[in-house]
Design an enzyme around this catalytic site. Structure first.
Site, short mmCIF file in Angstrom:
data_model
loop_
_atom_site.label_atom_id
_atom_site.label_comp_id
_atom_site.label_asym_id
_atom_site.label_seq_id
_atom_site.Cartn_x
_atom_site.Cartn_y
_atom_site.Cartn_z
N ASP A 31 50.09 40.47 38.37
CA ASP A 31 48.56 39.82 38.21
C ASP A 31 48.93 38.28 37.42
O ASP A 31 49.56 38.22 36.42
CB ASP A 31 47.58 40.51 37.81
CG ASP A 31 46.32 39.98 38.16
OD1 ASP A 31 45.96 39.58 39.20
OD2 ASP A 31 45.19 40.09 37.25
N HIS B 10 38.33 29.10 35.88
CA HIS B 10 38.33 30.84 35.27
C HIS B 10 38.72 30.56 33.91
O HIS B 10 38.22 31.11 32.99
CB HIS B 10 38.90 31.61 36.22
CG HIS B 10 38.91 32.93 35.77
ND1 HIS B 10 37.94 33.61 35.43
CD2 HIS B 10 40.10 33.80 35.04
CE1 HIS B 10 38.20 34.91 34.85
NE2 HIS B 10 39.58 34.98 34.75
N GLU C 22 37.07 41.08 39.70
CA GLU C 22 37.92 39.82 39.89
C GLU C 22 38.30 39.72 41.19
O GLU C 22 38.88 40.35 41.99
CB GLU C 22 39.16 40.16 39.06
CG GLU C 22 38.89 40.05 37.36
CD GLU C 22 40.25 39.67 36.63
OE1 GLU C 22 41.33 39.62 37.15
OE2 GLU C 22 40.23 39.24 35.06
N ASP D 122 40.92 42.91 41.49
CA ASP D 122 41.40 43.59 40.08
C ASP D 122 40.42 43.97 39.25
O ASP D 122 39.76 43.02 38.27
CB ASP D 122 42.37 42.67 39.60
CG ASP D 122 43.21 43.18 38.40
OD1 ASP D 122 43.50 44.42 38.38
OD2 ASP D 122 43.79 42.47 37.81
N TYR E 107 44.07 43.47 24.03
CA TYR E 107 44.84 42.41 24.66
C TYR E 107 46.00 41.58 23.45
O TYR E 107 46.82 41.07 23.93
CB TYR E 107 44.24 41.60 25.27
CG TYR E 107 43.55 40.03 24.69
CD1 TYR E 107 44.18 39.03 24.65
CD2 TYR E 107 42.27 40.22 24.30
CE1 TYR E 107 43.47 37.90 24.11
CE2 TYR E 107 41.75 39.26 23.55
CZ TYR E 107 42.25 38.11 23.54
OH TYR E 107 41.81 36.85 22.92
N LYS F 46 42.85 47.10 32.45
CA LYS F 46 43.18 46.84 33.93
C LYS F 46 43.98 47.65 34.86
O LYS F 46 44.05 47.51 35.94
CB LYS F 46 43.99 45.46 34.02
CG LYS F 46 43.63 44.15 33.21
CD LYS F 46 42.66 43.31 34.32
CE LYS F 46 42.42 41.96 33.68
NZ LYS F 46 41.97 41.05 34.45
N THR G 40 41.57 35.80 39.02
CA THR G 40 40.33 35.47 39.33
C THR G 40 40.38 34.03 39.97
O THR G 40 40.75 33.21 39.49
CB THR G 40 39.63 35.67 38.24
OG1 THR G 40 39.81 36.87 37.53
CG2 THR G 40 38.11 35.50 38.53
#
Length: 425
Positions: free
Chosen positions: A133, A140, A206, A240, A251, A260, A357
């Protein structure tokens, strides 16, 4: 005649606003109540053409020593390269033309091979060996960066030089219509000293497009942008799903993981790159100019209108919460794939490249609820009353998209999923 010719008509009735005119012919995988075997089909109007049956009847060109349309995915077709793929699409187009008698006048075969869409079950169209991804919409990335770091620090230093991506979880790429169970994970509320474990409270969508890789490469092989574009078979709608609270805590420093990994919804129909050629456009001007291996001088973006509908469990109507366009992407799918290979990473037939996104220039075109509700501070109004900042159990989110041609549209169907409660023990 070329399969993209706007003047083409099918003997199968196709409404003017159908996603699936004869100029499209997207690939999917179907089964029926009478025949539960998986086989490849193309959509035409509100019917599907069973390609397994057409192959058995000897009406399709043999592009491989083995049958390719009864394998349960489109991977076997893709593996035969652009020539074979193009040959098959041209033949299917010819068989479905209004002035072609081969299938039209064979009533027995046409009745069996042309199945009403309502009578088929759609399956995931592609076996996905790997999924990556990206984070490639400037709007975004700017919106999210502004929320988390402030306007002056919105884009990280590397963002304008490199398509930012991460390796996702291929095992949870599911076909449209598959329910999505609310994920659980570690959550850390502001002001708390320790995390807790529980269901996500900030579940999001997303709006993305997925590029399907149709050509394998060996480890060590590096693609330029033109080769990468050539290696893309087609595109599908892609959602997603994202648990923003799990993601926010996990993260740093390595990026998204469990926030995710729980589900990614792929549309059931793969629209070929060839069908999208009339809608290719140049993307936004890239400044600074990318490094040589990422430079592109051809139009590798696509003018595809996209929308997101949110429908609560007891609602009679859904609310269109976003209308955007794939053409807004700063980094094209070809640039993403070229960058993916730049380390010598091998690619496999069926690999999925998530666009990231897709957000446009105004609030109505943002591609996530995180942006639409501005981090939960500005609730989204629903047409039958009530609001949302993030998704609630029972909500169904549906993505739709199409490219508008001269008297026809090339559509993608839907990518839809309903949120089910977390499985709390």
């Amino acid at each position: 005649m070329h399969p993209n010719d706007p003047s083409l008509r099918s003997f199968v009735e196709v409404a003017a606003d159908s996603d699936f005119p004869i100029q499209n012919l997207p690939y999917g995988v179907i089964s029926t109540q009478d025949d539960r075997r998986l086989r490849v089909a193309v959509a035409i109007g509100d019917h599907v053409l069973d390609l397994g049956m057409m192959e058995d009847a000897g009406l399709l060109p043999r592009v491989s020593a083995k049958p390719v349309f009864r394998t349960g995915s489109i991977n076997a077709l893709m593996a035969n390269g652009a020539y074979g793929i193009g040959t098959v699409r041209r033949k299917i187009s010819e068989l479905l033309r209004h002035d072609s008698p081969t299938l039209r006048d064979n009533e027995a075969l046409a009745k069996r091979a042309l199945i009403p869409m309502k009578n088929v079950k759609l399956h995931r169209p592609v076996d996905v060996p790997g999924y990556t991804d990206f984070y490639s919409s400037r709007e975004h990335a700017t919106n999210v960066g502004t929320m988390f770091r402030g306007k002056d620090n919105a884009l990280q230093e590397n963002w304008l030089h490199i398509p930012i991506g991460y390796n996702g979880r291929a095992s949870t790429v599911v076909v449209s219509g598959t329910p999505v169970i609310r994920p659980q994970g570690q959550l850390k509320a502001a002001g708390e000293s320790m995390p807790t474990f529980g269901p996500s409270k900030r579940l999001d969508i997303e709006l993305e497009m997925g590029a399907i890789v149709g050509r394998a490469t060996e480890m060590g092989h590096i693609m330029d942008v033109d080769e990468a574009q050539y290696s893309i078979f087609g595109f599908a709608l892609f959602n997603d799903w994202s648990a923003r609270d799990i993601q926010q805590w996990e993260y740093v420093p390595l990026g998204p993981f469990q926030g995710k990994a729980f589900a990614s919804t792929l549309g059931a129909w793969i629209v070929t790159k060839e069908a999208l050629e009339p809608f290719a456009v140049h993307g936004p001007k890239q400044d600074p100019e990318p490094l040589p291996y990422l430079r592109q001088d051809k139009p590798h973006n696509y003018d595809i209108r996209l929308e997101v509908e949110l429908k609560p469990a007891n609602a009679t109507r859904g609310t269109i919460i976003s209308v955007s366009n794939f053409k807004y992407m700063y980094w094209s799918s070809a640039q993403q794939l070229a960058h993916h290979s730049s380390s010598g990473c091998s690619m496999s037939v069926g690999d999925l490249i998530g666009s990231g996104t897709i957000s446009g220039p105004d609030k109505g075109s943002y591609g996530s609820m995180l942006e639409l509700s501005w981090g939960g501070k500005e609730p989204i109004e629903l047409v039958e009353g009530g609001t949302r900042t993030f998704l609630e159990d029972g909500d169904t989110v549906t993505l739709r998209g199409y490219a508008q041609g001269d008297g026809y549209r090339i559509g993608f169907g839907e990518a839809s999923g309903q949120i089910l409660p977390a499985k709390v023990k």
